[in-house]
Design an enzyme around this catalytic site. Sequence first.
Site, mmCIF file in Angstrom:
data_model
loop_
_atom_site.group_PDB
_atom_site.id
_atom_site.type_symbol
_atom_site.label_atom_id
_atom_site.label_comp_id
_atom_site.label_asym_id
_atom_site.label_seq_id
_atom_site.Cartn_x
_atom_site.Cartn_y
_atom_site.Cartn_z
ATOM 1 C CE LYS A 1 -1.584 -2.142 3.592
ATOM 2 N NZ LYS A 1 -3.341 -1.654 3.677
ATOM 3 C CE LYS B 1 -1.827 4.405 3.285
ATOM 4 N NZ LYS B 1 -3.469 3.526 2.899
#
Length: 822
Positions: free
Chosen positions: A561, A567
């Site tokens: 990602k 994240k």
Amino acid sequence: MDQATSSELPIFAEHDNDPRALAEEILKSLTYRVGKDASVATPYDWLAASIKVVRDRIIERWIASTKEAYTQQRKRVYYLSMEFLIGRLMRDAFSNLGLMENMREALKILDVEIDVIAGLEPDAALGNGGLGRLAACFMESMASVDLPAHGYGIRYVHGLFRQEIQDGWQVELPETWLDHGNPWEFERRERSVEIGFGGTVESITSKDGRLERHVWRPQERVLAVAYDTPVVGWRGKRVNTLRLWSAMAVDPILLAAFNAGDHIGALREANQAASLTRVLYPADSHQAGQELRLRQEYFFTAASLQDIVQRHLSQYGDLMTLPDKAAIHLNDTHPAVAIAELMRLLMDVYGIDFDTAWGLTKRTFAYTNHTLLPEALESWPVPVFERLLPRHMQIVYAINAQVLLEARSRQIFDDEQIRRISLIHEDGDRRVRMGNLAFAGSHSINGVSGLHTDLMKQTVFSDLNRLYPGRINNKTNGITPRRWLMQCNPGLTALAREAIGDRFLDDTDALKELNRFASDPAFRDRFAAVKRANKERLAELVDERLSLRIDPSALFDVQIKRIHEYKRQLLNIIEAVALYDQIRSHPEKDWLPRVKFLAGKAAPSYHNAKLIIKLANDVARVINRDPSVRGLLKLVFIPNYSVSVAEIMVPAADLSEQISTAGMEASGTGNMKFALNGAITIGTLDGANVEISECVGEDNIVIFGLKAHEVEETRRKGYEPRAIIESSPELGQALHAISSGVFSPDDPHRYKALVDGLYETDWFMVAADFDSFADAQRRVDDIWRNAPDWHAKAIRNTANVGWFSSDRTIREYDRDIWHAGL
Ligand code: 26V
């Protein structure tokens, strides 16, 4: 329906799709359309020739779909998005038309390997990440569920940058997807429209001194040229249009004349005009702030609106019916200036009064929010907005006056709340808040997962939600199962068809029938064999690209990602370091072979994200070469992550890392792709992980870490990461190793500031979640040790996430927001 549907094509000749006939057609196409003889044709020529053969079949359905929307007077959906992260189109088109196998055969007859030429097609990388990929999945689903829809965006000459890893660091290089031409697009010069910038606004008054209307006299004009790409739905049911705008100087000859014969100046101006759509902004978490970005936003929005209004008027002749026949959707706030632009067209061009125009506008627009990160919420300095779009600035003020009037008359808001509702941020520098504009001008505002929608109501839009209750609603994201199961995982698709038949190809809920096979040892073995083959393919890619050998029987643990602190790739890397330490200090223990994969791009200006990439590569170099690890742990950073790379990595994953700080990932869509392909998720209760957990059941997912409300509470009460680190020896040791230069002997202080940040602030709560994450990873090990149990859980993942098909999402949008009559 008894009217002509898109599948009835009375005006076109029947095509022969037999492989031999296709082969002949490909040869003809090579000769007459590519202009090459088979003996000298390059693989690119074969690619172009093949695409054009299938394209003919697409065009016919495209014309039929367009006609059907017109003759049936169907309401159309207009999806406005700054980004469409499409990837390759060939496999999508061939497979949705059911021509994949015949084309493979046909090319084989001509001695051409379809997979070789398919690999040459460049990705259309016209997006950064989740938001852009969602737009691409939605386009495919809208065609698949037979919804007449047009995507509108920008035809960037350079998509998202190409990432090279040099000495472990990310280096950005220009991406050039149009180098070999683009057989999928059709230039539509006749649909060119003029877009203005800057200049002045003239107020026209009547003889009796009443203000009649405003005329905007832009100082600059740029031409927007349309490029259309057909979007083929599943089974070719419908073909919709993706219309991307490209900027060009209005007319170089005229320009030269206008510049009093100054040809050099005219050329410069022409160049400047074209530069508007040259490159995609590569930051997806930071307000870009540059004027060029606002110019891009207005450019494609204004071009799209002219197009929409023109189409509506030519068919219906009356703008009062616009909301009945057109639903305009704003993919985040990037096209939110559309609200002011429609108001301008309605009032200044078509002479409609403010109140009527405002009513029509609100009934026409809907807006999706994709992030709550404050730094990503768009706002433009009033002076910039005013200089570039003087008339729109006036309209924003008029809308604001109306909104504030409504707010004050409710008598439930204090001054602070009124300030938050205002479309203009007034603290210090004055700014136009695009989120508030989008909210005020839309009848529907949706979040992209249950949790995200709740948080939206509680945070950014709490006041606006009280002022306009009922507008906020949830539409949990989805992914197209055609690309993310059938095309990327033919092995699993074939196995599922054999086991449960073909129904799931049209309705992914039918995958549920796989549940009963979770306890079938023979099926589990076949499921495992498919996974193994996918892992071997990924291992080959790693060997090819990085000259690194990895063992396909190891657990493949994947986090792919955009690189972002929220994240938490850093959490994952620190855990790898801790594990490395454990393996070395306890060689007697029964460690499981594991390969950790990371891939993703960092915004070029995002210092910490780029440093995290370097850290991953530094740690990988040390671990992968250390003989005392005995190959039990490997870390692999795959460069230049893209849709096409994801299509190889997703089917090969055993474990899906979805480990964002709870409350920060709006939804995630990678999480859905992995689960659909039989990976087990290790994740926090964030975004759509919450709903994935509900669908697959708690026994089939590994959840860890603070919940969103706990993150908020912890921050509110005063979070002290240092104390946590000091009480966790594993974490403390790993951090010490990183910050003292164990992985960066050439520059021992490289990671000092990064690690100090964890001790001091740790906004993303890496320390708070570390022990819980490490425990969860050991739970993963335990499940992996029992292979039949692992595969049963993996099968249950595939079986129970059919709900995350973007067909379901689109049907919900239509049912609750667009009402285009599905
Ligand atoms: C913001 C900006 C700021 C200006 C510069 C360019 C730029 C580009 C994109 C963005 C917004 C990015 C928001 C985004 O991608 N959100 C993701 O949306 C996914 C689809 O809904 C969702 O699954 C992810 O959780 C969410 O992070």
